[in-house]
Design a protein around this motif. Structure first.
Motif: not given
Lengths: 193, 76
Positions: A28-29, A31-32, A78, A81, A85, B5, B7, B17-19
């Motif tokens: 989904r990401s 970037k991560l 990030e 996050r 994740a 999400f 943000d 937030d992407e994921a």
């Protein structure tokens, strides 16, 4: 599933990285995914000490050379996050993963640990409401011989039958002795004299 | 589990937030927001970031705002 500290062969770390990157949080990401791949590959190449917010921002997150980590918290955010994740992956998508990758709070260098037992696939008992799998995969030792309930019943019936025959035989022997009949053993002994 | 999400932004910058994260309920989403705040404030390098100006906006899968968690004062 516990973790064993110590040196982890780089090949196993790379295998784990590729598996982790195929899990839903990282699909989904992008970037991560780039963040994780960058710090793991830097660490494996011996450059772990040079991993800083600036190098992550400019080499993994696509930021320009004017990125200022003292004013821009993007990498810190990030990184948080990324930790969440990874926790999610090892709690819910850890099938086949033999190495844990973690980014301890307060830094960006990854740490690796061997998991003592890679979890088997979670038995699919879907939640009737959400359809999600249970959050923590359970690793169960497999029995040496697996029997179905029907097979177990057949074995129990067989053992009960054998026990019944032995009881009948014992009862007949005892009743014969009580009736005063000569014991076969004694008769053989007399004949032998 | 529903997905939320997180943000993170101040008045001029935003780190979307992407994921997202799957959380059991709003309480867990609130705990995750606070954990993200602590993580962000515990970086390895010194900063001159004015954390008081930052906040976490927690959104549902439709990206509708559910609640906001402000960053605390660093010395609070």
């Amino acid at each position: 599933m516990s973790e064993i500290e110590g040196e982890v062969p780089p090949g196993r770390v790379v295998d784990a990285l590729e598996l982790v990157l195929q899990t839903p949080p990282f699909l989904r990401s992008p970037k991560l995914a780039r963040f994780l791949r960058f710090v793991v590959e830097e660490e494996l190449s011996g450059q772990g000490a040079t991993i800083k917010a600036y190098t992550i921002a400019t080499q993994a997150l696509g930021r320009g050379p004017d990125f200022d980590p003292s004013l821009d918290p993007s990498v810190r955010v990030e990184a948080g996050r990324l930790r969440r994740a990874l926790e999610d992956v090892y709690a819910r998508h850890a099938e086949g993963l033999a190495v844990r990758i973690a980014i301890p709070v307060g830094g960006y260098r990854p740490r690796f640990g061997v998991l003592d037992a890679a979890p088997v696939a979670v038995e699919a008992v879907p939640d009737p409401v959400s359809g999600d799998l249970p959050p923590v995969p359970v690793s169960r030792p497999r029995p040496a011989v697996a029997l179905s309930p029907r097979g177990e019943g057949a074995i129990i019936a067989l053992l009960a039958g054998i026990l019944l025959v032995l009881c009948i035989d014992l009862g007949l022997t005892v009743s014969a002795r009580l009736a005063g009949g000569p014991s076969p053993t004694r008769e053989i002994a007399v004949r032998g004299r | 589990m529903p997905r939320y999400f997180f943000d993170i932004m101040d008045s001029t910058q935003s780190v979307p937030d992407e994921a997202g994260l799957d959380c059991r309920d709003l309480d867990e989403a609130h705990r995750q927001a606070r954990t993200l705040i602590v993580d962000a404030m515990t970086g390895p390098e010194a900063t001159r970031i004015d954390w008081c100006a930052w906040r976490v906006e927690v959104r549902d899968e439709a990206r509708s705002l559910l609640f906001t968690v402000p960053f605390p004062h660093p010395h609070a």
